[in-house]
Design a protein around this motif. Structure first.
Motif, mmCIF file in Angstrom:
data_model
loop_
_atom_site.group_PDB
_atom_site.id
_atom_site.type_symbol
_atom_site.label_atom_id
_atom_site.label_comp_id
_atom_site.label_asym_id
_atom_site.label_seq_id
_atom_site.Cartn_x
_atom_site.Cartn_y
_atom_site.Cartn_z
ATOM 1 N N LEU A 89 54.514 44.477 32.028
ATOM 2 C CA LEU A 89 53.265 43.984 31.976
ATOM 3 C C LEU A 89 52.544 44.311 30.539
ATOM 4 O O LEU A 89 51.597 43.305 30.350
ATOM 5 N N TYR A 112 55.621 46.900 44.426
ATOM 6 C CA TYR A 112 54.614 46.904 43.135
ATOM 7 C C TYR A 112 54.862 45.707 42.056
ATOM 8 O O TYR A 112 54.074 45.526 41.688
ATOM 9 N N ARG A 215 48.783 40.151 29.719
ATOM 10 C CA ARG A 215 49.543 41.351 29.313
ATOM 11 C C ARG A 215 48.512 42.588 29.135
ATOM 12 O O ARG A 215 47.311 42.360 28.887
ATOM 13 N N GLU A 222 42.581 42.252 29.777
ATOM 14 C CA GLU A 222 42.977 42.137 31.219
ATOM 15 C C GLU A 222 43.423 43.452 31.707
ATOM 16 O O GLU A 222 44.255 44.132 31.270
ATOM 17 N N SER A 223 43.177 43.681 33.077
ATOM 18 C CA SER A 223 43.550 44.797 33.885
ATOM 19 C C SER A 223 44.383 44.300 35.052
ATOM 20 O O SER A 223 44.650 43.193 35.365
ATOM 21 N N TRP A 224 45.118 45.329 35.737
ATOM 22 C CA TRP A 224 45.908 45.039 36.843
ATOM 23 C C TRP A 224 45.942 46.012 37.950
ATOM 24 O O TRP A 224 46.196 47.179 37.580
ATOM 25 N N GLY A 225 45.896 45.664 39.107
ATOM 26 C CA GLY A 225 46.165 46.573 40.413
ATOM 27 C C GLY A 225 44.805 46.993 40.886
ATOM 28 O O GLY A 225 45.123 47.867 41.959
ATOM 29 N N ASN A 226 43.764 46.742 40.534
ATOM 30 C CA ASN A 226 42.462 47.525 41.373
ATOM 31 C C ASN A 226 42.330 46.590 42.751
ATOM 32 O O ASN A 226 42.768 45.542 42.985
ATOM 33 N N VAL A 227 41.459 47.229 43.392
ATOM 34 C CA VAL A 227 41.278 46.673 44.793
ATOM 35 C C VAL A 227 40.660 45.403 44.853
ATOM 36 O O VAL A 227 39.773 44.942 44.264
ATOM 37 N N MET A 232 41.390 37.468 48.478
ATOM 38 C CA MET A 232 42.079 37.691 47.334
ATOM 39 C C MET A 232 43.686 38.098 47.661
ATOM 40 O O MET A 232 44.595 37.594 46.954
#
Lengths: 400, 308
Positions: A89, A112, A215, A222-227, A232
């Motif tokens: 990532l 994941y 990335r 940019e972020s990844w993984g939140n609720v 979505m």
């Protein structure tokens, strides 16, 4: 499309092209050399029999200055895969390898990884899952991961494993789907064979540097993984499915181009001596090598038999498999895996793929090699003969 | 080995990384901790957050209360996830980016401990902050291995029968470059420790005691007061350890303040008998003497806690 799925003959010694080196390598060492040629930057890894020679050879190549890589010796497979995901990532190419219990421990993070669209390439060396303990070739470990959103490519020998590792990076990075290259304990992992290690320049031409647009980078933010909400999540899974659906065509193209550059190709499945076949053995992995011998012998004896080798198992290439078996009256699946309550996983998947096909073949499923018991060419010949004289049953049948 | 002490007049410098409008409960102690941690780390930071109240505070897609990239990982994987980010950053030559974990006590003391211990052994380059509210508060106040002796949780309705793990000592025993304890009632001390950790390399670990209003049974305006009482009664001393051996006690108990002053502020301790309170007091006294012995100094606390 079906012509593209037919692999080149694996008979004889692979050709050497300029810059190639022929080495006597185990299947696992072949994987290490394939990984080195693909230039991953970070390799988080944890040792487990029978995967360990892969990690050891990478360590040796790194120490020798041949393989410029950050080798992270994690404290578990779970952490190794966790680090694979974030390194990918963050924007670098990532490789790892595991087996059996290690793959089981990774299970959560396999989901994941595909959710995070990280094109990690991992080699899994098939080994029985406890309990009880065993160290034997059995494909149940990787097949139990078939719902994790990873591409699965099964190989038949060390050369194919090396070539497939390089191809897997190409496929995974084009589609942002992680890929597993799978070969069996000992039959492939520890068997020595002459293997061509392709020239670095040609692999570099085939596999450009990994440079993802998205990335983890404070300059991008940019972020990844939140609720996410239900809608979505639905859209995200649909996108993952769409990427998976593109795997067969992408893998065929990757293999075709690889063959043009390196002189070796495999297809996503292979029809071996299928001309006018009255019955075909269906198998994947090392069993294909033995089945070729059985098919050759039976053909010499006048039996119209062929082999369908399944290389791409996930996604299961329904269209290509249907085309490959069209007109063949009977199929006999030889399994080296067992899903309690279901039977052989390939048997199950094959029947599902053929359901609704006009004039489908009958399908016999034999649990022949579960737990790593040897399935000889003679045994395959015997089981082909048995299938030819019997009506198939719905269940997979235990056969030793 | 020179002992060192907190700058009593430390001026907090905040970069605007953490935003208002986040999803914490009104009066939440953890939100204060997140503020001082993030704003001390600054914008050149990638954060790893496992499932926890911090993940809630961080915000649901497409919102974020944090003006930095945040990777939300699985509950047990924070330290390994952060290691992967750091190693990829190094390969890209991005040596000026901080890698930060903010995890809860469940994700640190319990399920995340293997990954943390492994990362500590490898001395992975990250700041790992544990926001310790002494239980699984986000899932309804179940016991963790950080829950103190005799505290009520929904999974220890009769009071927890075992002591809290001493995570600071466990991490110090890994001989990582930096271990510190902090709490939100002493924001200068907390911010100074984060800023100090940021300038170091290797695995830096800070455990921050963060009162949970709902889980502990504390009024909405009580987080800071309870946090300070934890220090003032010796229940949670503020100290630092460098390389596993150089101890410095920053803030210790106020002489003559019994632990009962801390316990009586919280609903989770209201079932305690006088004997149980005495047992907790004896335990606190013993641990305080052990910390003195490890610090090898006559302790002169720099901040004598003033009653709020």
């Amino acid at each position: 499309m079906t012509t593209l799925t037919t692999g080149a003959s694996q008979a004889g010694m692979p050709e050497l092209l300029p810059g190639d080196v022929r080495m006597l390598l185990t299947g696992n060492y072949a994987v290490s050399y394939g990984a080195m040629r693909a230039r991953p930057q970070v390799v988080p890894i944890y040792p487990i029999t029978p995967q360990t020679p892969i990690a050891e050879k990478i360590s040796d190549l790194q120490l020798a200055g041949e393989f410029d890589v950050d080798l992270m010796t994690a404290e578990s497979e779970h952490s190794a895969m966790s680090a694979c995901i974030t390194a990918s990532l963050t924007g670098v190419r990532v490789f790892t390898a595991t087996a059996s219990q290690g793959l089981m421990l990774m299970h959560e993070m396999l989901h994941y990884a595909s959710g995070a669209m990280t094109p990690i390439v991992m080699v899994n060396v098939n080994r029985t899952i406890g309990s009880p303990w065993g160290f034997w070739p059995d494909q149940t470990d990787s097949l139990a991961q078939r719902d994790t959103g990873w591409i699965q490519l099964y190989t038949e020998n060390g050369q194919e494993s090396l070539d497939t590792v390089i191809q897997a990076f190409r496929i995974a990075e084009q589609l942002l789907v992680p890929a597993m290259v799978i070969h069996e304990a000992f039959y492939i992992s520890h068997a020595l064979e002459p293997v061509v290690v392709p020239a670095q320049e040609r692999v570099d031409e085939y596999l450009p540097p990994f440079a993802p647009q998205h990335r983890l980078d404070p300059e991008i933010g940019e972020s990844w993984g939140n609720v996410v909400n239900q809608d979505m999540f639905y859209r995200h899974r649909k996108r993952l499915g769409e990427a998976m659906a593109r795997v067969p065509e992408t893998a065929i193209a990757a293999d075709t181009e690889y063959e043009a550059l390196m002189g070796r190709g495999y297809g996503i499945l292979e029809r071996y001596r299928m001309e006018g076949a009255e019955i075909a053995v269906v198998a994947f992995g090392a069993m294909c090598g033995t089945a070729r011998v059985a098919v050759d012998r039976l053909r010499e004896a006048g039996v119209s038999v062929g082999l369908l080798k399944i290389k791409l198992f996930r996604p299961f290439p329904i269209e290509q498999v249907r085309a490959a078996v069209a007109g063949v009256p009977k199929l006999v699946v030889m399994e080296r895996n067992f899903s309690p309550g279901v039977g052989g996983v390939l048997h199950q998947e094959l029947k599902a793929a053929l359901y609704g096909m006009a004039d489908p073949p009958q399908v016999h499923g034999y649990l022949a090699g579960v737990g790593g018991v040897n399935v000889s060419a003679r045994k395959i010949e015997e089981l082909v003969g048995k299938a030819m004289t019997e009506e198939p049953v719905a269940e997979s049948v235990w056969q030793r | 080995m020179e002992p060192f002490h907190a700058e009593p007049n430390y001026i907090i410098e905040e970069a605007p990384v953490f935003s208002s409008g986040h999803n914490a409960c009104p009066g939440c102690g953890e939100a204060l901790a997140v503020r001082y941690v993030l704003n001390s780390m600054g914008p050149k930071t990638v954060a790893v957050i496992p499932p926890s109240c911090i993940a809630i505070i961080s915000g649901p897609q497409p919102y974020s209360s944090m003006r930095i990239p945040v990777y939300q990982t699985t509950l047990e994987a924070s330290a390994a996830s952060a290691a992967g980010i750091r190693r990829a950053l190094v390969r890209q030559g991005k040596d000026d980016v901080n890698v930060l974990v903010i995890a809860g006590d469940g994700g640190t003391y319990d399920i995340g401990f293997q990954a943390l211990s492994g990362a500590a052994e490898r001395n992975e380059d990250m700041v790992y902050v544990c926001l310790d509210n002494e239980g699984y508060m986000n899932t309804g106040a179940q016991k963790s291995s950080s829950t103190p002796y005799l505290a009520y949780t929904t999974s220890t309705p009769g009071g927890k029968p075992n002591d809290k793990k001493d995570i600071a000592e466990i991490m110090a025993a890994h001989r990582v470059p930096y271990v510190a304890t902090a709490t939100v009632g002493y924001p200068e001390d907390l911010a100074r420790k984060v800023a100090k950790a940021k300038e170091m390399r290797g695995l830096r670990f800070i455990v921050v005691l963060t009162p949970c209003l709902d889980g502990w049974g504390v009024p909405d305006d009580g987080a800071v007061r309870v946090s300070r009482l934890a220090v003032q009664t010796g229940f949670f001393p503020l100290y630092e350890v460098e390389e596993g051996e150089r101890y410095a006690i920053n803030v210790g108990p106020t002489p003559g303040w019994p632990v009962e002053r801390y316990l009586e502020t919280q609903r989770r301790y209201r079932h305690l008998t006088a004997d149980q309170v005495a047992a907790i007091q004896a335990h606190v006294d013993h641990k305080w003497s052990l910390l003195h012995a490890r610090a090898k100094v006559e302790c002169v606390p720099m901040f004598q806690g003033a009653e709020i």
